[in-house]
Enzyme design. Structure first.
Site, mmCIF file in Angstrom:
data_model
loop_
_atom_site.group_PDB
_atom_site.id
_atom_site.type_symbol
_atom_site.label_atom_id
_atom_site.label_comp_id
_atom_site.label_asym_id
_atom_site.label_seq_id
_atom_site.Cartn_x
_atom_site.Cartn_y
_atom_site.Cartn_z
ATOM 1 N N ASP A 40 0.824 -1.219 0.000
ATOM 2 C CA ASP A 40 0.000 0.000 0.000
ATOM 3 C C ASP A 40 0.855 1.265 0.000
ATOM 4 O O ASP A 40 0.405 2.339 0.370
ATOM 5 C CB ASP A 40 -0.936 -0.004 1.217
ATOM 6 C CG ASP A 40 -0.154 -0.057 2.523
ATOM 7 O OD1 ASP A 40 1.082 -0.222 2.475
ATOM 8 O OD2 ASP A 40 -0.777 0.063 3.591
ATOM 9 N N HIS A 243 24.991 2.194 -17.697
ATOM 10 C CA HIS A 243 23.856 2.487 -16.814
ATOM 11 C C HIS A 243 24.055 1.825 -15.453
ATOM 12 O O HIS A 243 23.149 1.179 -14.927
ATOM 13 C CB HIS A 243 22.540 2.026 -17.455
ATOM 14 C CG HIS A 243 22.164 2.838 -18.651
ATOM 15 N ND1 HIS A 243 21.302 2.396 -19.621
ATOM 16 C CD2 HIS A 243 22.553 4.074 -19.049
ATOM 17 C CE1 HIS A 243 21.183 3.320 -20.555
ATOM 18 N NE2 HIS A 243 21.928 4.347 -20.230
ATOM 19 N N ASP A 260 27.441 10.571 -12.786
ATOM 20 C CA ASP A 260 26.434 11.125 -13.691
ATOM 21 C C ASP A 260 25.202 11.366 -12.841
ATOM 22 O O ASP A 260 24.503 10.416 -12.473
ATOM 23 C CB ASP A 260 26.155 10.129 -14.827
ATOM 24 C CG ASP A 260 25.186 10.691 -15.863
ATOM 25 O OD1 ASP A 260 24.517 11.706 -15.585
ATOM 26 O OD2 ASP A 260 25.090 10.086 -16.951
ATOM 27 N N ASP A 271 21.536 17.508 -15.969
ATOM 28 C CA ASP A 271 22.168 16.224 -16.302
ATOM 29 C C ASP A 271 23.668 16.476 -16.469
ATOM 30 O O ASP A 271 24.098 17.000 -17.506
ATOM 31 C CB ASP A 271 21.530 15.698 -17.595
ATOM 32 C CG ASP A 271 22.003 14.303 -17.962
ATOM 33 O OD1 ASP A 271 22.766 13.698 -17.186
ATOM 34 O OD2 ASP A 271 21.604 13.821 -19.048
ATOM 35 N N HIS A 350 28.008 5.268 -27.322
ATOM 36 C CA HIS A 350 26.716 5.964 -27.194
ATOM 37 C C HIS A 350 26.751 7.270 -27.994
ATOM 38 O O HIS A 350 27.773 7.639 -28.553
ATOM 39 C CB HIS A 350 26.354 6.200 -25.722
ATOM 40 C CG HIS A 350 27.324 7.047 -24.938
ATOM 41 N ND1 HIS A 350 27.417 8.406 -25.091
ATOM 42 C CD2 HIS A 350 28.232 6.709 -23.980
ATOM 43 C CE1 HIS A 350 28.326 8.877 -24.253
ATOM 44 N NE2 HIS A 350 28.861 7.862 -23.578
ATOM 45 N N HIS A 354 21.371 14.516 -26.012
ATOM 46 C CA HIS A 354 19.917 14.354 -26.129
ATOM 47 C C HIS A 354 19.279 15.666 -25.716
ATOM 48 O O HIS A 354 19.904 16.491 -25.039
ATOM 49 C CB HIS A 354 19.428 13.196 -25.241
ATOM 50 C CG HIS A 354 19.934 13.248 -23.827
ATOM 51 N ND1 HIS A 354 19.349 14.020 -22.851
ATOM 52 C CD2 HIS A 354 21.008 12.663 -23.221
ATOM 53 C CE1 HIS A 354 20.022 13.887 -21.712
ATOM 54 N NE2 HIS A 354 21.046 13.071 -21.913
ATOM 55 N N HIS A 361 15.638 12.788 -20.852
ATOM 56 C CA HIS A 361 15.713 12.569 -22.307
ATOM 57 C C HIS A 361 14.448 13.210 -22.849
ATOM 58 O O HIS A 361 13.401 12.570 -22.919
ATOM 59 C CB HIS A 361 15.804 11.079 -22.644
ATOM 60 C CG HIS A 361 17.056 10.447 -22.090
ATOM 61 N ND1 HIS A 361 17.202 9.100 -21.892
ATOM 62 C CD2 HIS A 361 18.229 10.990 -21.691
ATOM 63 C CE1 HIS A 361 18.406 8.847 -21.392
ATOM 64 N NE2 HIS A 361 19.050 9.973 -21.257
ATOM 65 N N GLU A 384 27.876 15.138 -24.214
ATOM 66 C CA GLU A 384 28.407 14.167 -23.264
ATOM 67 C C GLU A 384 29.226 13.038 -23.898
ATOM 68 O O GLU A 384 28.854 11.869 -23.821
ATOM 69 C CB GLU A 384 27.269 13.572 -22.444
ATOM 70 C CG GLU A 384 26.076 13.052 -23.251
ATOM 71 C CD GLU A 384 25.031 12.392 -22.348
ATOM 72 O OE1 GLU A 384 25.415 11.491 -21.581
ATOM 73 O OE2 GLU A 384 23.849 12.763 -22.426
ATOM 74 N N TYR A 388 35.271 4.376 -22.788
ATOM 75 C CA TYR A 388 35.077 3.272 -21.841
ATOM 76 C C TYR A 388 35.965 2.126 -22.308
ATOM 77 O O TYR A 388 35.712 1.524 -23.358
ATOM 78 C CB TYR A 388 33.601 2.853 -21.819
ATOM 79 C CG TYR A 388 32.696 4.068 -21.706
ATOM 80 C CD1 TYR A 388 32.387 4.618 -20.467
ATOM 81 C CD2 TYR A 388 32.224 4.713 -22.861
ATOM 82 C CE1 TYR A 388 31.609 5.770 -20.365
ATOM 83 C CE2 TYR A 388 31.453 5.862 -22.775
ATOM 84 C CZ TYR A 388 31.150 6.385 -21.529
ATOM 85 O OH TYR A 388 30.395 7.532 -21.443
ATOM 86 N N ARG A 405 33.348 10.020 -18.755
ATOM 87 C CA ARG A 405 32.354 10.794 -19.507
ATOM 88 C C ARG A 405 32.380 12.199 -18.928
ATOM 89 O O ARG A 405 32.566 12.370 -17.716
ATOM 90 C CB ARG A 405 30.947 10.172 -19.394
ATOM 91 C CG ARG A 405 29.869 10.940 -20.135
ATOM 92 C CD ARG A 405 28.572 10.144 -20.372
ATOM 93 N NE ARG A 405 27.902 9.709 -19.159
ATOM 94 C CZ ARG A 405 27.937 8.483 -18.675
ATOM 95 N NH1 ARG A 405 28.608 7.544 -19.316
ATOM 96 N NH2 ARG A 405 27.304 8.171 -17.571
ATOM 97 N N GLU A 407 29.913 15.567 -19.169
ATOM 98 C CA GLU A 407 28.588 15.943 -19.687
ATOM 99 C C GLU A 407 28.176 17.312 -19.163
ATOM 100 O O GLU A 407 28.181 17.555 -17.951
ATOM 101 C CB GLU A 407 27.550 14.909 -19.241
ATOM 102 C CG GLU A 407 26.124 15.283 -19.627
ATOM 103 C CD GLU A 407 25.113 14.183 -19.328
ATOM 104 O OE1 GLU A 407 25.327 13.411 -18.376
ATOM 105 O OE2 GLU A 407 24.105 14.104 -20.056
HETATM 106 N N1 GLY Z 1 21.992 10.535 -17.201
HETATM 107 C C1 GLY Z 1 21.361 10.113 -18.361
HETATM 108 C C2 GLY Z 1 22.101 10.546 -19.534
HETATM 109 O O1 GLY Z 1 23.184 11.084 -19.416
HETATM 110 O O2 GLY Z 1 21.632 10.429 -20.633
HETATM 111 MN MN MN Z 2 22.640 12.822 -20.561
HETATM 112 MN MN MN Z 3 23.854 12.054 -17.652
#
Ligand code: GLY
Ligand code: MN
Ligand code: MN
Length: 439
Positions: A40, A243, A260, A271, A350, A354, A361, A384, A388, A405, A407
């Protein structure tokens, strides 16, 4: 801060005008349902982004109905006042106060929605709905349509078309207005502070979750309601899991830490990713790989400007990274060969960004009629790039398990872009200086 309803009203007016230009009709835009976490107990409530964009209203069980026509109208259906429930769960506006506070033409109890729809949809050319996203709402809209059809012998005509309302709103959401930009700047500032706090708190021997706690502390401390997405706090080899969610590893001397994380403020996401050494000093190979990603990001940012194609920043970053992978001895061959074969994807798999906004996103197409969308002032996107490097026989061991990374969040301006997250250190010198302050 009291809610400024003008931007929300202006968006409703614009959407109504767009609907009218498309032939007219009625839009039905529900907010998100509450979600059970277990038995609940619910997950923390988060309104639907489309609904919020047009209303500013944060309660669950609410639906916006827009009626385009000579006298355009916006109607809210929401929960009624209920002293018993308000004692347990907190304040509810109720229709009357909601109408007044948020500037709707009408507001009604949510229980009246189905009966009202049968009336509102009569003799309208189209229903504007987000068909195919929520089966329960698809059914409800179909039932409303059938209730109008059932009145055919009274002479009333049912809508002949169901149109996608989200695609109309997506085009609006792609270009942020002044109030959105102000909120996104504040979200970016809070997140920048959280990353600086994380850098100061990091040292060998503590756990990833301890740093995650520092981030959450800073987000809430400055009024953010929640993280905009699951924070990634990834030490050493964990940074090569794109991820990564566990955040339970030990931070070791000699490893890098990739964070991140970004907060959500009043619905808007930030982000940010930063990567820095756990012990405060980059090693030689770490520094070489880091400088490469930083150069790739600089190249991408340099082409983030009005008129550039959506993919130009990605192409610019990929080119720099591919050449760098060759120079570092990670890949063999020529730049053209590496780009053509896609072998760089072993280390950069990647995309470079975005859209960013109410959703991390964010809404909006990336191509128009098969061509990458040109950037325009008011777009907000992330930049970003990363690299890797997983252990492999043909990869020099000095680079194994380096995951990086960097970003930032970019607002496209009239002449280029404004980095909303510029207050977060990212040069080797700035990061090492900040970490040395607290060592
Ligand atoms: N943190 C999600 C991305 O960087 O797309
Ligand atoms: Mn991002
Ligand atoms: Mn990110």
């Amino acid at each position: 801060m009291p809610l400024d309803i003008a931007p929300f009203q202006a968006r409703r007016t614009r959407l109504l005008a767009t609907m009218q230009a498309a032939g007219g009709g009625v839009a039905i835009i529900p907010t998100a349902p509450e979600q059970l976490r277990n038995r609940d107990t619910h997950y923390g409530y988060r309104f639907d982004s489309y609904f919020y964009y047009l209303t500013g209203f944060r309660e669950p069980e609410a639906v916006l109905v827009l009626v385009a026509g000579d006298t355009p109208r916006s109607l809210l259906f929401c929960r009624t006042k209920d002293m018993e429930r308000e004692i347990w769960d907190g304040y509810r506006f109720g229709p009357e106060a909601a109408r007044e506070t948020f500037g709707f033409d009408e507001a009604h109890p949510i229980a009246e929605l189905d009966a009202q729809l049968a009336i509102l949809l009569a003799n309208q050319p189209a229903i504007f709905h987000s068909m195919g996203y929520e089966p329960a709402w698809d059914n409800r809209v179909t039932e409303a349509l059938n209730r109008v059809r059932a009145q055919a012998r009274t002479g009333c005509v049912a809508p002949a078309q169901i149109r996608d309302v989200r695609s109309l709103i997506d085009e609006m959401r792609l270009i942020k207005d002044a109030s959105e930009i102000a909120t996104m700047r504040r979200a970016a500032d809070i997140s920048g502070g959280a990353h600086r706090r994380a850098m100061r708190a990091t040292r060998p021997g503590i756990h990833e979750y301890e740093i995650e706690a520092e981030l959450i502390h800073e987000f809430r401390r400055y009024g953010s309601q929640a993280p905009a997405y699951g924070s990634i706090v990834a030490g050493g080899a964990n940074a090569c899991v794109l991820h990564y969610v566990e955040n339970d590893g030990l931070l070791r001397d000699g490893d890098l830490l990739l964070i991140d994380a970004g907060c959500e403020l009043d619905g808007y996401a930030s982000d940010i990713t930063r990567t820095f050494p756990v012990n405060g000093r980059f090693s030689g190979p770490q520094k070489a790989a880091y400088e490469l990603v930083l150069a790739a990001q600089a190249a991408a940012i340099a082409v983030t400007r009005p008129g550039a194609g959506w993919n130009d920043p990605h192409d610019a970053a990929t080119r720099v990274l591919a050449q760098g992978f060759i120079d570092l001895g990670l890949l063999q061959g020529s730049l053209d060969g590496v780009l053509e074969s896609g072998s760089y994807r072993q280390f950069y798999m990647h995309r470079t960004g975005h859209w960013l906004g109410l959703d991390v996103h964010d809404a909006g197409e990336y191509k128009i009629a098969g061509e990458w969308r040109p950037l325009v002032p008011g777009n907000v996107l992330t930049v970003e790039p990363g690299c890797y490097i997983r252990p492999a026989a043909d990869v020099p061991e000095a680079f194994w398990n380096i995951g990086i990374r960097i970003e930032d969040d970019a607002l496209v301006t009239d002449s280029g872009c404004d980095i909303l997250t510029a207050g977060t250190p990212k040069s080797v010198a700035d990061i090492e200086a900040l970490m040395a302050e607290t060592a």
